[in-house]
Design an enzyme around this catalytic site. Sequence first.
Site, PDB file in Angstrom:
ATOM      1  N   ARG A  92       0.872  -1.189   0.000  1.00  0.00           N
ATOM      2  CA  ARG A  92       0.000   0.000   0.000  1.00  0.00           C
ATOM      3  C   ARG A  92       0.894   1.218   0.000  1.00  0.00           C
ATOM      4  NH1 ARG A  92      -5.342   1.243   3.572  1.00  0.00           N
ATOM      5  NH2 ARG A  92      -6.066  -0.271   2.047  1.00  0.00           N
TER       6      ARG A  92
ATOM      7  N   HIS B  61      -7.547   0.603  -6.244  1.00  0.00           N
ATOM      8  CA  HIS B  61      -7.717  -0.268  -5.080  1.00  0.00           C
ATOM      9  C   HIS B  61      -8.356  -1.586  -5.571  1.00  0.00           C
ATOM     10  CE1 HIS B  61      -7.868  -1.518  -1.052  1.00  0.00           C
ATOM     11  NE2 HIS B  61      -8.705  -0.665  -0.525  1.00  0.00           N
TER      12      HIS B  61
ATOM     13  N   GLN C  78     -10.041  -4.182  -3.162  1.00  0.00           N
ATOM     14  CA  GLN C  78     -11.348  -3.719  -2.699  1.00  0.00           C
ATOM     15  C   GLN C  78     -12.411  -4.063  -3.740  1.00  0.00           C
ATOM     16  OE1 GLN C  78     -12.258  -1.897   0.303  1.00  0.00           O
ATOM     17  NE2 GLN C  78     -14.212  -2.566  -0.503  1.00  0.00           N
TER      18      GLN C  78
ATOM     19  N   ASP D  62     -17.493   6.525  -0.884  1.00  0.00           N
ATOM     20  CA  ASP D  62     -16.204   6.434  -0.188  1.00  0.00           C
ATOM     21  C   ASP D  62     -15.923   7.826   0.387  1.00  0.00           C
ATOM     22  OD1 ASP D  62     -13.628   5.750   0.650  1.00  0.00           O
ATOM     23  OD2 ASP D  62     -12.736   5.881  -1.349  1.00  0.00           O
TER      24      ASP D  62
ATOM     25  N   CYS E  23     -16.615   1.272   1.121  1.00  0.00           N
ATOM     26  CA  CYS E  23     -15.399   0.471   1.348  1.00  0.00           C
ATOM     27  C   CYS E  23     -14.882   0.615   2.779  1.00  0.00           C
ATOM     28  CB  CYS E  23     -14.327   0.846   0.344  1.00  0.00           C
ATOM     29  SG  CYS E  23     -13.868   2.580   0.424  1.00  0.00           S
TER      30      CYS E  23
ATOM     31  N   ARG F 255     -13.628  -8.923   1.882  1.00  0.00           N
ATOM     32  CA  ARG F 255     -12.212  -8.619   1.632  1.00  0.00           C
ATOM     33  C   ARG F 255     -11.364  -9.853   1.950  1.00  0.00           C
ATOM     34  NH1 ARG F 255     -10.310  -3.487   1.702  1.00  0.00           N
ATOM     35  NH2 ARG F 255      -8.531  -4.561   0.775  1.00  0.00           N
TER      36      ARG F 255
END
Length: 308
Positions: free
Chosen positions: A106, A133, A136, A227, A267, A295
């Site tokens: 990340r 992402h 996700q 988000d 998310c 996830r």
Amino acid sequence: MLNPIKLASKNFLSSLDTSCEEFLHILDIAKNFKNKDLNVNFKEKVLGLIFDKSSTRTRVSFQVAMSRLGGTTVDLNPTTSQIGRGEPIRDTARVLSRYCDVLAIRTFKQSDLEEYAKWSSKPVINALTDLEHPCQALADFMTIKEEFLDFKDVVLTFIGDGNNVANSLILCGALLGVEVRIACPKGYEPNSFLIDKAYEIYENKNLLKITNDPNTAVLGANVLYTDVWSSMGEENQKDEKEKVFNGFTIDSDLVSKADKDAIILHCLPAYRSKEITDEIFESRKSRIFDQAENRLHAQQALLSCILQ
Ligand code: CP
Ligand code: NVA
């Protein structure tokens, strides 16, 4: 019994690193893991985690996924490793790939992630960058498939900032042929290069719509997704964005314009009364915590395909 199949691409840096068939295969494997119908053993396999930004879900779900596969994880804290002192990515990547079997990273710039992948002899997974992402998005489409059983006629509307999450939804929508509508304030549209890429992939170009009007974007939609307005690294834009994003909150008024059986996704982490009201976040339409759980299953499936 379904078995994980090795992916054609070594790395998972972008939602476009799988074919449509591979993406659907990962979702099938994920569902099998969720139903405890699949047992694989990756004993002695090690996943290295490098997180330059904060994380709760991605970090823990990778750790638990690897543990359920029979392997282990090493979590490198950039501030207490040499990464934080400026050791070049190309050196870190060459060293870590001699210890680990796969890396999940990340970081901020997609180009830094690509630099890791270039120098690592082992697969690299995008655990979020400023641009994408993709892990996700795997869990998001798994959640949508659980609800609607397939993607035929599903309309996914994302309301908010045209950020990494929105970019990945667009790319997956193109891959799967799902209608995706993005409603964001002017100037906060998703990445233009990725929008062009998505249009190249979509057979029906009408299935992707970018608009500045949330009220038309939600009409008849099956999935409403949002988000945070200010992503990690954009904290200094928070005050400005809260003004500009006025009208882009998922609230009962917007939800009433969507399909009557529409579900709500986020998310996480969420800021109530900013991008979503508490009422909608906690409503019976919310699948937000199923999405968070997925996830784990989606990443377990991804790892099992990558480690084949
Ligand atoms: N959704 C998500 O990636 O959460 P974290 O930032 O907690 O990992
Ligand atoms: N867009 C958000 C996603 C967090 C999971 C961010 O990048 O901070």
